[in-house]
Write an enzyme that holds these catalytic residues in place. Structure first.
Site, PDB file in Angstrom:
ATOM      1  CE  LYS A   1     -10.934   0.238   7.155  1.00 28.40           C
ATOM      2  NZ  LYS A   1     -11.043  -0.734   5.967  1.00 28.40           N
TER       3      LYS A   1
ATOM      4  CG  HIS B   1       6.169   3.615   5.001  1.00 28.54           C
ATOM      5  ND1 HIS B   1       6.650   4.183   3.958  1.00 28.54           N
ATOM      6  CD2 HIS B   1       6.346   2.186   4.516  1.00 28.54           C
ATOM      7  CE1 HIS B   1       5.796   3.373   2.909  1.00 28.54           C
ATOM      8  NE2 HIS B   1       6.298   2.147   2.644  1.00 28.54           N
ATOM      9  CG  HIS B   2       2.915   4.167  11.993  1.00 26.59           C
ATOM     10  ND1 HIS B   2       2.017   3.821  10.057  1.00 26.59           N
ATOM     11  CD2 HIS B   2       2.159   3.513  13.256  1.00 26.59           C
ATOM     12  CE1 HIS B   2       0.919   3.132  11.129  1.00 26.59           C
ATOM     13  NE2 HIS B   2       1.171   3.542  12.610  1.00 26.59           N
TER      14      HIS B   2
ATOM     15  CE  LYS C   1      -8.301  -1.442   0.041  1.00 24.69           C
ATOM     16  NZ  LYS C   1      -8.717  -1.714   1.456  1.00 24.69           N
TER      17      LYS C   1
ATOM     18  CE  LYS D   1      -2.948  -8.402   5.763  1.00 25.93           C
ATOM     19  NZ  LYS D   1      -2.664  -8.092   4.210  1.00 25.93           N
TER      20      LYS D   1
ATOM     21  CB  SER E   1      -5.398  -9.737   7.067  1.00 25.63           C
ATOM     22  OG  SER E   1      -6.429 -10.405   5.662  1.00 25.63           O
TER      23      SER E   1
END
Ligand code: NAD
Length: 478
Positions: free
Chosen positions: A100, A70-71, A112, A76, A369
């Site tokens: 990524k 959660h940095h 994920k 996503k 995205s």
């Protein structure tokens, strides 16, 4: 923790592999051990089960959503629909998403999802039911939302599933202005973005083109610089594999081999990707394609045929210590997540090869995205405000140049110069810029430290440094 799926002889878990790479890379950074631990761990793992009606009875479905870091908010990452999904795999894929996003400067934490089903065993109505119920479970636990956690397609899912998710979320959050930003990879008609479907494959092709453009690196591999005439084998004819092959061919490479789960085909003179795709669609198999010189019933044999570049774009754990010695390719471009085991990578690099690592190579999907999410938050398509303004300004410049030089442009020349950018052109331009800049950022990290032997470790170093800065900026770490 469960072990990896696939043909591995090594007994590490997939998340264990990712952590092993992380630990190796962490040696080349200068951050406190506690901060490194915080970056490496999975913050939230949500495992749940829910029943669905199947035939006359009920079936209980296993599912996960993992938010690794959660940095940055939101988190996503895609949702995988596969019988092989397990908690370890989802954790590994969530962690890869964190790194990524950092590598391509997309301001998200990694996440994920996984639904343990083989989509082929379910009717359309059952798949819709499963997807909507999965979304309801995420809403109940606050694991989805445009500012919380934003899923996307992955193996076994696509635009159709994303539109069910968007619709379910919107229904449960009436009046929420940004609700459609709760998921990306949606169809254009449901506020998706032009170019998202092909973005991951396009990004893979750009990554390969950039890699082979560096003359010094190609000299070491004994290859000439440039993609023209390079022989490529692609594993997986799904979203990533199909588009990688298509764009690599468009950039001048020759697709000599294609592998699917039922087998593989090869032709040293080249295979037409659309003809193969249509043949498989019509016959149900890649085998029996008229344009193939050779075919292999064992899919993995397809990876071992002569080529310069191998693009695994199916699943993790395909190139192992067992088969890496038989790989002819000098470059492995990881379209899939985790296709090469750490042991295999070490051997491949010792054999003198380059691996373009997954966390950079397939980042085109999350990059576009991000553009889709921005479009959903701004409620306006890219180019809508400025296309005509740009065209008028260009017209004025061309008119002035024509008047002052006396040179008259043809209508075709004029329209090329004057034309304002469409959404697709802007998306592709942003994607290309991101992939090119990120490749050189990673390569520069590698070149700056001779102890860093692979682009993957360089990519991890690059990601760790950026995430550490985020934590410091948040005041979480001194
Ligand atoms: P997909 O479901 O569209 O396609 C996967 C293809 O691989 C299918 O055609 C399947 O039949 C084939 N396949 C399965 N097992 C195989 C085997 N053993 N050998 C050969 N082929 C096999 O999935 P996708 O979206 O293309 O994802 C593929 C990989 O790329 C996954 O690792 C995924 O995590 C990764 N990825 C996907 C995206 C995306 O935008 N879709 C983004 C980044 C990474």
């Amino acid at each position: 923790m469960s072990t990896k799926s696939g043909a591995a002889s090594e007994e590490l878990t997939f998340f264990g592999d990712v952590c092993q790479f992380f630990d190796h890379a962490a040696q080349f950074t200068n951050h406190p051990a506690g901060l490194l631990d915080q970056i490496k761990s999975c913050n939230s793992v949500y495992r749940f089960r829910f029943p669905i009606r199947k035939g006359d009875g009920l079936e209980v479905i296993d599912a996960w959503r993992v938010e690794h870091s959660h940095h940055k908010s939101p988190t996503k990452g895609g949702i995988r629909y596969s019988e092989m999904v397990n908690e370890d795999e989802v954790m590994a894929l969530a962690a890869l998403m964190t790194y990524k996003c950092a590598i391509v400067n997309v301001p998200f934490g990694g996440a994920k999802g996984g639904i343990k089903i083989n989509p082929k065993n379910y009717s359309l109505a059952e798949l819709e039911n499963i997807t909507r119920r999965y979304t309801v479970e995420l809403v109940k636990k606050n694991f989805i939302g445009p500012g919380i956690d934003v899923p996307a397609p992955d193996y076994g899912s696509g635009e159709r599933e994303m539109s069910w998710i968007a619709d379910t979320y919107q229904t449960m959050n009436p009046g929420q202005l940004d609700a459609l930003g709760c998921v990306t990879g949606k169809p254009i008609a449901l506020h998706g973005i032009a170019g998202r479907r092909e973005a991951t494959g396009r990004g893979v092709a750009i990554a390969v083109r950039e890699c082979v453009s560096v003359a010094d690196d190609m000299k070491v591999l004994g290859l000439t610089p440039g993609l023209a005439g390079k022989r490529v084998i692609v594993q997986g004819l799904g979203n990533v594999g199909y588009h990688s092959a298509k764009f690599l061919a468009e950039f001048g490479a020759i697709i000599v081999g294609l592998c699917e789960f039922e087998g593989a085909i090869y032709n040293e003179k080249g295979l037409d990707i659309d003809e193969v795709f249509n043949h498989r669609k019509a016959s149900g198999s890649i085998l029996g394609f008229k344009g193939a010189q050779k075919e292999f019933k064992k899919s993995l044999e397809g990876l071992e045929q002569p080529c310069d570049i191998l693009v695994p774009a199916a699943l993790e754990n395909q190139i192992t210590e067992e088969n890496v010695v038989r790989i002819h390719a000098k470059i492995i471009a990881e379209g899939a997540n985790g296709p090469t085991t750490p042991g295999a990578e070490e051997m491949f690099v010792k054999q003198g090869g380059i691996i373009i690592p997954d966390m950079y190579c397939n980042a085109g999907g999350v990059t576009v995205s991000y553009f889709e999410w921005l479009k959903n938050l701004s409620h306006v398509a890219f180019g809508r405000m400025d296309k005509r303004y740009e065209e008028t300004a260009n017209e004025n410049i061309v008119n002035m140049v024509e008047a002052s030089t006396g040179v008259k442009l043809s209508p075709e020349q004029r329209s090329v110069i004057v034309k304002g950018a469409t959404e697709l052109e802007l998306v592709n331009s942003g994607l290309e810029d991101t992939m090119i800049r990120s490749y050189h950022e990673i390569r520069d990290v590698k070149m700056a430290n001779p102890k860093i032997k692979t682009l993957r470790i360089a990519a991890f170093v690059n990601a760790i440094d950026k995430i550490a800065v985020s934590y410091s900026n948040m005041g979480v770490w001194p």
